[in-house]
Write a protein that holds these residues in place. Structure first.
Motif, PDB file in Angstrom:
ATOM      1  N   ARG A 116       6.199  -2.803  -7.837  1.00  0.00           N
ATOM      2  CA  ARG A 116       6.679  -3.755  -6.590  1.00  0.00           C
ATOM      3  C   ARG A 116       5.316  -2.016  -6.012  1.00  0.00           C
ATOM      4  N   PHE A 129      13.903  -3.167 -18.285  1.00  0.00           N
ATOM      5  CA  PHE A 129      14.953  -3.539 -17.958  1.00  0.00           C
ATOM      6  C   PHE A 129      15.936  -4.198 -18.917  1.00  0.00           C
ATOM      7  N   GLN A 165      10.082  -0.775 -12.557  1.00  0.00           N
ATOM      8  CA  GLN A 165      11.236  -0.479 -13.243  1.00  0.00           C
ATOM      9  C   GLN A 165      11.598  -1.175 -14.676  1.00  0.00           C
ATOM     10  N   ASN A 199      19.946  -2.528 -15.989  1.00  0.00           N
ATOM     11  CA  ASN A 199      18.397  -1.868 -15.812  1.00  0.00           C
ATOM     12  C   ASN A 199      18.228  -0.768 -16.899  1.00  0.00           C
ATOM     13  N   LEU A 211      10.252 -14.164 -15.106  1.00  0.00           N
ATOM     14  CA  LEU A 211      11.193 -14.156 -13.514  1.00  0.00           C
ATOM     15  C   LEU A 211      10.381 -14.071 -12.381  1.00  0.00           C
ATOM     16  N   TYR A 230      14.396   3.183 -13.451  1.00  0.00           N
ATOM     17  CA  TYR A 230      13.603   3.381 -12.361  1.00  0.00           C
ATOM     18  C   TYR A 230      12.020   4.675 -12.439  1.00  0.00           C
ATOM     19  N   GLU A 251      15.166   1.174  -6.047  1.00  0.00           N
ATOM     20  CA  GLU A 251      15.731   0.665  -7.346  1.00  0.00           C
ATOM     21  C   GLU A 251      16.016  -0.425  -7.150  1.00  0.00           C
ATOM     22  N   PHE A 304      12.054  -6.107 -20.305  1.00  0.00           N
ATOM     23  CA  PHE A 304      11.186  -6.601 -18.849  1.00  0.00           C
ATOM     24  C   PHE A 304      10.451  -4.921 -18.415  1.00  0.00           C
ATOM     25  N   SER A 343      12.325 -13.050  -0.316  1.00  0.00           N
ATOM     26  CA  SER A 343      13.202 -11.245  -0.333  1.00  0.00           C
ATOM     27  C   SER A 343      14.063 -11.118   1.154  1.00  0.00           C
ATOM     28  N   TYR A 357      17.068 -10.083  -2.556  1.00  0.00           N
ATOM     29  CA  TYR A 357      16.669 -11.191  -3.552  1.00  0.00           C
ATOM     30  C   TYR A 357      17.333 -12.444  -4.182  1.00  0.00           C
ATOM     31  N   TYR A 384      15.984 -14.543  -7.671  1.00  0.00           N
ATOM     32  CA  TYR A 384      14.450 -14.750  -8.384  1.00  0.00           C
ATOM     33  C   TYR A 384      15.016 -16.115  -9.441  1.00  0.00           C
ATOM     34  N   ASN A 443       8.477  -6.277  -0.732  1.00  0.00           N
ATOM     35  CA  ASN A 443       9.225  -6.251  -1.217  1.00  0.00           C
ATOM     36  C   ASN A 443       9.811  -6.828  -2.125  1.00  0.00           C
ATOM     37  N   GLN A 444       8.506  -7.547  -2.805  1.00  0.00           N
ATOM     38  CA  GLN A 444       8.698  -7.599  -4.208  1.00  0.00           C
ATOM     39  C   GLN A 444       8.523  -7.309  -5.451  1.00  0.00           C
ATOM     40  N   PHE A 445       9.571  -7.260  -6.201  1.00  0.00           N
ATOM     41  CA  PHE A 445       9.006  -6.716  -7.484  1.00  0.00           C
ATOM     42  C   PHE A 445       8.067  -8.270  -8.485  1.00  0.00           C
ATOM     43  N   TYR A 446       6.895  -8.038  -9.013  1.00  0.00           N
ATOM     44  CA  TYR A 446       6.733  -8.226 -10.294  1.00  0.00           C
ATOM     45  C   TYR A 446       7.003  -8.364 -11.418  1.00  0.00           C
ATOM     46  N   PHE A 447       6.788  -9.263 -12.473  1.00  0.00           N
ATOM     47  CA  PHE A 447       7.960  -9.373 -13.493  1.00  0.00           C
ATOM     48  C   PHE A 447       6.895  -9.115 -14.503  1.00  0.00           C
ATOM     49  N   ASN A 473       6.436   1.465  -7.448  1.00  0.00           N
ATOM     50  CA  ASN A 473       7.543   1.649  -7.990  1.00  0.00           C
ATOM     51  C   ASN A 473       7.644   0.521  -9.457  1.00  0.00           C
TER      52      ASN A 473
END
Lengths: 111, 108
Positions: free
Chosen positions: B90, B35, B33, B45, A43, B48, A99, B86, A48, A33, A35, B94-98, B31
């Motif tokens: 997800r 941070f 996480q 990290n 962020l 998780y 993760e 943070f 991706s 990815y 960001y 695939n994208q993580f949203y912060f 998922n």
């Protein structure tokens, strides 16, 4: 041994230039990815990518393009840099939605 | 996309104090996480934790997936805990949203 490494850590360049940021992961992950972290620390996903699919955030200008020579690398190319591109860019990787691990960031300053 | 709200946005603690940070999601996530972005900008990290509770030293985290929130507990805070925390989630893809982060300052 750094899991996700980016180079360079700092990049200062003039408007209009083309630059690249390199990213490598040694975790054997299938997805990488990019960001962008703006001045307010937010962020936001840019891209991706795994060996099957590139997902582009529609808000990313087409001056930005990811290039993946192999599964362990995802480089970011930026054409015709603008002042508003100044930010910290983070590379990350994960395996099948698990993760995610981030690189140390590249602080880009466009002058 | 998923909206991620973190609270409080800013927090100042005396060294040794405890605190709870919260993360709310607008939709369910698979998922999740936590941070810590240290003053040098590195994203470290912490956890998780898609669901349940985990502990790591003075830090622990709990995610209640059915209610779409997660909590990060910091006990006996130290100056080295300063930075921005943070959460990111997800759902599919695939994208993580912060989240927008919680800026923590621990004063001696």
């Amino acid at each position: 041994d750094t899991a996700v490494s980016q180079t360079p850590k700092y990049l200062v360049t003039q408007m209009g230039n083309d630059k690249s940021i390199k990213c490598e992961q040694n975790l054997g992950h299938d997805t990488m990815y990019w960001y962008k972290q703006d001045s307010k620390k937010f962020l936001k996903i840019m891209f991706s990518y795994n060996n099957k699919e590139l997902i582009i955030n529609e808000t990313v200008p087409n001056r930005f393009s990811p290039k993946s020579p192999d599964k362990a690398h995802l480089n970011l190319h930026i054409n015709s840099l603008e002042l508003g591109d100044s930010a910290v860019y983070f590379c990350a990787s994960s395996q099948a939605g698990a993760e995610a691990f981030f690189g140390q960031g590249t602080r880009l300053t466009v002058v | 996309g998923i909206q991620v709200e973190q609270s409080p946005p800013d927090l100042i603690l005396q060294e040794g104090a405890n605190s709870t940070l919260r993360c709310n999601f607008s939709d369910s996530v698979n998922n999740l996480q936590w941070f810590h972005q240290n003053p040098w900008g590195q994203l470290i990290n912490l956890f998780y934790i898609p669901s349940g509770t985990k502990q790591n030293g003075r830090l622990s985290a709990t995610t209640v997936a059915t209610e779409r929130y997660s909590l990060l507990y910091i006990s006996s805070s130290q100056t080295t805990d300063s930075g921005v925390y943070f959460c990111a989630g997800r759902r599919t893809g695939n994208q993580f949203y912060f989240g927008t982060g919680t800026s923590l300052t621990v004063i001696p």
